[in-house]
Motif scaffolding. Structure first.
Motif, PDB file in Angstrom:
ATOM      1  N   VAL A  41      -6.926 -12.405  -8.972  1.00  8.16           N
ATOM      2  CA  VAL A  41      -7.743 -11.520  -8.146  1.00  8.16           C
ATOM      3  C   VAL A  41      -7.518 -10.052  -8.438  1.00  8.16           C
ATOM      4  O   VAL A  41      -6.702  -9.668  -9.262  1.00  8.16           O
ATOM      5  CB  VAL A  41      -7.509 -11.788  -6.634  1.00  8.16           C
ATOM      6  CG1 VAL A  41      -8.404 -12.871  -6.116  1.00  8.16           C
ATOM      7  CG2 VAL A  41      -6.090 -12.089  -6.343  1.00  8.16           C
ATOM      8  N   HIS A  42      -8.267  -9.279  -7.698  1.00 10.63           N
ATOM      9  CA  HIS A  42      -8.288  -7.849  -7.834  1.00 10.63           C
ATOM     10  C   HIS A  42      -6.931  -7.213  -7.577  1.00 10.63           C
ATOM     11  O   HIS A  42      -6.163  -7.734  -6.791  1.00 10.63           O
ATOM     12  CB  HIS A  42      -9.267  -7.389  -6.752  1.00 10.63           C
ATOM     13  CG  HIS A  42      -9.989  -6.168  -7.095  1.00 10.63           C
ATOM     14  ND1 HIS A  42      -9.668  -4.976  -6.525  1.00 10.63           N
ATOM     15  CD2 HIS A  42     -11.002  -5.957  -7.942  1.00 10.63           C
ATOM     16  CE1 HIS A  42     -10.486  -4.076  -7.019  1.00 10.63           C
ATOM     17  NE2 HIS A  42     -11.306  -4.653  -7.865  1.00 10.63           N
ATOM     18  N   ARG A  43      -6.688  -6.054  -8.212  1.00 11.62           N
ATOM     19  CA  ARG A  43      -5.404  -5.390  -8.017  1.00 11.62           C
ATOM     20  C   ARG A  43      -5.152  -5.004  -6.564  1.00 11.62           C
ATOM     21  O   ARG A  43      -4.034  -5.024  -6.078  1.00 11.62           O
ATOM     22  CB  ARG A  43      -5.354  -4.133  -8.892  1.00 11.62           C
ATOM     23  CG  ARG A  43      -4.858  -4.448 -10.254  1.00 11.62           C
ATOM     24  CD  ARG A  43      -4.118  -3.339 -10.954  1.00 11.62           C
ATOM     25  NE  ARG A  43      -4.087  -2.051 -10.379  1.00 11.62           N
ATOM     26  CZ  ARG A  43      -4.765  -1.008 -10.860  1.00 11.62           C
ATOM     27  NH1 ARG A  43      -5.573  -1.185 -11.878  1.00 11.62           N
ATOM     28  NH2 ARG A  43      -4.637   0.186 -10.335  1.00 11.62           N
ATOM     29  N   LYS A  44      -6.262  -4.708  -5.885  1.00 10.12           N
ATOM     30  CA  LYS A  44      -6.153  -4.290  -4.486  1.00 10.12           C
ATOM     31  C   LYS A  44      -5.491  -5.382  -3.637  1.00 10.12           C
ATOM     32  O   LYS A  44      -4.641  -5.111  -2.798  1.00 10.12           O
ATOM     33  CB  LYS A  44      -7.555  -4.021  -3.935  1.00 10.12           C
ATOM     34  CG  LYS A  44      -7.646  -2.769  -3.118  1.00 10.12           C
ATOM     35  CD  LYS A  44      -9.089  -2.417  -3.013  1.00 10.12           C
ATOM     36  CE  LYS A  44      -9.416  -1.784  -1.699  1.00 10.12           C
ATOM     37  NZ  LYS A  44     -10.880  -1.718  -1.540  1.00 10.12           N
ATOM     38  N   SER A  45      -5.903  -6.617  -3.921  1.00 11.08           N
ATOM     39  CA  SER A  45      -5.345  -7.734  -3.157  1.00 11.08           C
ATOM     40  C   SER A  45      -3.863  -7.866  -3.429  1.00 11.08           C
ATOM     41  O   SER A  45      -3.096  -8.308  -2.577  1.00 11.08           O
ATOM     42  CB  SER A  45      -6.017  -9.043  -3.541  1.00 11.08           C
ATOM     43  OG  SER A  45      -7.342  -8.841  -3.827  1.00 11.08           O
ATOM     44  N   VAL A  46      -3.460  -7.481  -4.642  1.00  7.10           N
ATOM     45  CA  VAL A  46      -2.053  -7.572  -5.001  1.00  7.10           C
ATOM     46  C   VAL A  46      -1.240  -6.669  -4.085  1.00  7.10           C
ATOM     47  O   VAL A  46      -0.188  -7.047  -3.563  1.00  7.10           O
ATOM     48  CB  VAL A  46      -1.836  -7.169  -6.474  1.00  7.10           C
ATOM     49  CG1 VAL A  46      -0.369  -7.187  -6.822  1.00  7.10           C
ATOM     50  CG2 VAL A  46      -2.620  -8.070  -7.382  1.00  7.10           C
ATOM     51  N   LYS A  47      -1.796  -5.459  -3.875  1.00  8.66           N
ATOM     52  CA  LYS A  47      -1.106  -4.486  -3.044  1.00  8.66           C
ATOM     53  C   LYS A  47      -0.986  -5.001  -1.612  1.00  8.66           C
ATOM     54  O   LYS A  47       0.046  -4.898  -0.969  1.00  8.66           O
ATOM     55  CB  LYS A  47      -1.902  -3.176  -3.066  1.00  8.66           C
ATOM     56  CG  LYS A  47      -1.014  -1.971  -3.291  1.00  8.66           C
ATOM     57  CD  LYS A  47      -1.849  -0.780  -3.601  1.00  8.66           C
ATOM     58  CE  LYS A  47      -1.701   0.287  -2.541  1.00  8.66           C
ATOM     59  NZ  LYS A  47      -2.688   1.335  -2.673  1.00  8.66           N
ATOM     60  N   LYS A  48      -2.080  -5.577  -1.154  1.00  7.65           N
ATOM     61  CA  LYS A  48      -2.145  -6.068   0.217  1.00  7.65           C
ATOM     62  C   LYS A  48      -1.319  -7.353   0.382  1.00  7.65           C
ATOM     63  O   LYS A  48      -0.778  -7.622   1.443  1.00  7.65           O
ATOM     64  CB  LYS A  48      -3.621  -6.384   0.516  1.00  7.65           C
ATOM     65  CG  LYS A  48      -3.979  -6.312   1.976  1.00  7.65           C
ATOM     66  CD  LYS A  48      -5.464  -6.511   2.145  1.00  7.65           C
ATOM     67  CE  LYS A  48      -5.718  -7.494   3.255  1.00  7.65           C
ATOM     68  NZ  LYS A  48      -6.923  -8.269   3.114  1.00  7.65           N
ATOM     69  N   GLY A  49      -1.220  -8.121  -0.678  1.00  9.37           N
ATOM     70  CA  GLY A  49      -0.527  -9.402  -0.604  1.00  9.37           C
ATOM     71  C   GLY A  49      -1.540 -10.521  -0.419  1.00  9.37           C
ATOM     72  O   GLY A  49      -2.703 -10.277  -0.128  1.00  9.37           O
ATOM     73  N   PHE A  50      -1.083 -11.730  -0.590  1.00 16.11           N
ATOM     74  CA  PHE A  50      -1.971 -12.878  -0.472  1.00 16.11           C
ATOM     75  C   PHE A  50      -1.678 -13.627   0.826  1.00 16.11           C
ATOM     76  O   PHE A  50      -0.547 -13.667   1.274  1.00 16.11           O
ATOM     77  CB  PHE A  50      -1.754 -13.828  -1.647  1.00 16.11           C
ATOM     78  CG  PHE A  50      -2.109 -13.216  -2.954  1.00 16.11           C
ATOM     79  CD1 PHE A  50      -3.386 -13.345  -3.470  1.00 16.11           C
ATOM     80  CD2 PHE A  50      -1.182 -12.486  -3.664  1.00 16.11           C
ATOM     81  CE1 PHE A  50      -3.730 -12.765  -4.676  1.00 16.11           C
ATOM     82  CE2 PHE A  50      -1.507 -11.899  -4.873  1.00 16.11           C
ATOM     83  CZ  PHE A  50      -2.783 -12.039  -5.378  1.00 16.11           C
TER      84      PHE A  50
END
Ligand code: GDP
Length: 363
Positions: A28-37
């Motif tokens: 997924v998108h890098r943004k989701s990485v920051k937010k976490g899964f």
């Protein structure tokens, strides 16, 4: 290209202490990485089949530190209780907020017909909550507690599915992604596992049960990945075993079960499908979420909107629903007026064309 475990990783024993979700960022998108899964897994099956042990082995964590196991008399009185435990796991900077919903009491009663209702209700409640949050003001920060995947544990001791398994999966399949697993696979020989797997798959087909379909690969996909997906598909239902003890085998620390005749290594693909199950879960986490959103949640949402019934105990939610239904009515009213105006315009244009034709004929 889809992310995946390399075949060598797949067939090797993973390093203890490493789950593998660090591969998720590719999905997924890098943004989701920051937010976490966020991922919610439900485990269903009769008690004693090794659900807690497997979940702890999968995520290398102790999700049930204060677990009390009731005796037979207590079990008889108890109904199915749902317990959600959330852990935040971080691996190579990637956070995973994992919620595991256990269903203690399932199949424990003498009459199990009620076993389903609490579970089905729980699943619907999570959809309902999501629906309410989606139509609320703070849509950006919705906590997604919908069940993305359900491991359904099948006993290794029977000759296939039990009536309880068939009935429950039938009721569940249109609501969640079911992944069937054969529990305690170390109790069976290789031949017995193969026989049981074929039998279960046949029964699943005969009863029209729709389990989570592992998506097909595109033809331009990497060959290793295609092979991996093929192997995963062939392994369903995954025959697994769990253990939370680390043992030493040939100088290596492995997660396993020690028997008088030897060690069953949980993460050895020759011993069971544990690694395959974990690979499936990790590499298809995003797909499981998408199917939940696009198929199961959409089914629920359209059902709710079509019915428009006030759900008891959900007044606020229903109000929201009524608001969204009203706006749907308003939108359809607007559409109707627009269509009428367009028809009128067309009629006038036709009249004008006829008049012009008449004038030309007269001239
Ligand atoms: P749950 O009630 O389904 O959560 O089952 P538990 O995880 O509490 O396990 C019940 C019993 O089965 C415990 O004694 C475990 O040690 C044992 N057990 C768990 N997993 C396995 C397995 O894969 N193989 C075998 N043979 N025993 C297991």
């Amino acid at each position: 290209m889809c992310p995946f475990y390399s075949i060598s990783q797949f067939s090797n024993i993973e390093t203890p202490g490493y789950v593998g979700f660090a591969n998720l960022p590719n999905q997924v998108h890098r943004k989701s990485v920051k937010k976490g899964f966020e991922f919610t897994l439900m485990v269903v099956g009769e008690s004693g089949l090794g659900k807690s042990t497997l979940v702890n082995s999968l995520f290398l964590t102790d999700l049930y530190p204060e677990r009390v196991i009731p005796d037979a008399i207590e079990k008889q009185k108890q109904t199915v209780k749902l317990e959600a435990s959330t852990v935040e796991i971080e691996e190579r900077g990637v956070k995973l907020r994992l919620t595991v919903v256990d269903t203690p009491g399932f199949g424990d009663a003498i009459d199990n017909s009620d076993s389903f209702s609490a579970i089905l209700e729980y699943i619907d409640d999570q959809y309902e909550r999501f629906l309410r949050d989606e139509s609320g003001l703070n849509r950006r920060n919705i906590v997604d507690n919908r069940i993305h995947c359900c491991f359904y544990f099948i006993s290794p001791f029977g000759h296939g599915l039990k009536p309880l398994d068939v009935e429950f999966m039938k009721q569940l399949h249109s609501k969640v992604n079911i992944v069937p697993v054969i529990a305690k696979a170390d109790c069976l020989t290789k031949k017995e596992i193969q026989r049981l797997k074929s039998r279960i798959m046949k029964e699943i087909e005969d009863h029209g049960i729709k389990i989570y379909p592992l998506p097909d690969c595109d033809s331009d996909e990497d060959e290793d990945f295609q092979l991996q997906v093929k192997q995963l598909k062939e392994a369903v239902p995954f025959a697994v075993c769990g253990a939370n003890t680390l043992l030493e085998v040939k100088g290596k620390k492995v997660r396993g079960r020690l028997y008088p005749w030897g060690v069953v290594e949980v993460e050895n693909p020759d011993h069971c499908d544990f690694i395959k199950l974990r690979t499936m879960l990790i590499t298809h986490m995003q797909d499981l979420q998408e199917v939940t959103q696009e198929v199961h949640y959409e089914n629920y949402r359209s059902d709710r909107l079509a019915k428009g019934i006030k759900k008891p105990g959900h007044n606020k939610e229903s109000e929201n629903l009524i608001v969204s239904q009203n706006s749907a009515i308003i939108t359809s009213d607007k559409d109707r007026i627009l269509q009428e105006k367009e028809a009128e315009l067309r009629r006038m244009q036709e009249m004008l064309a006829q008049m012009q034709a008449k004038i030309q004929a007269q001239q």
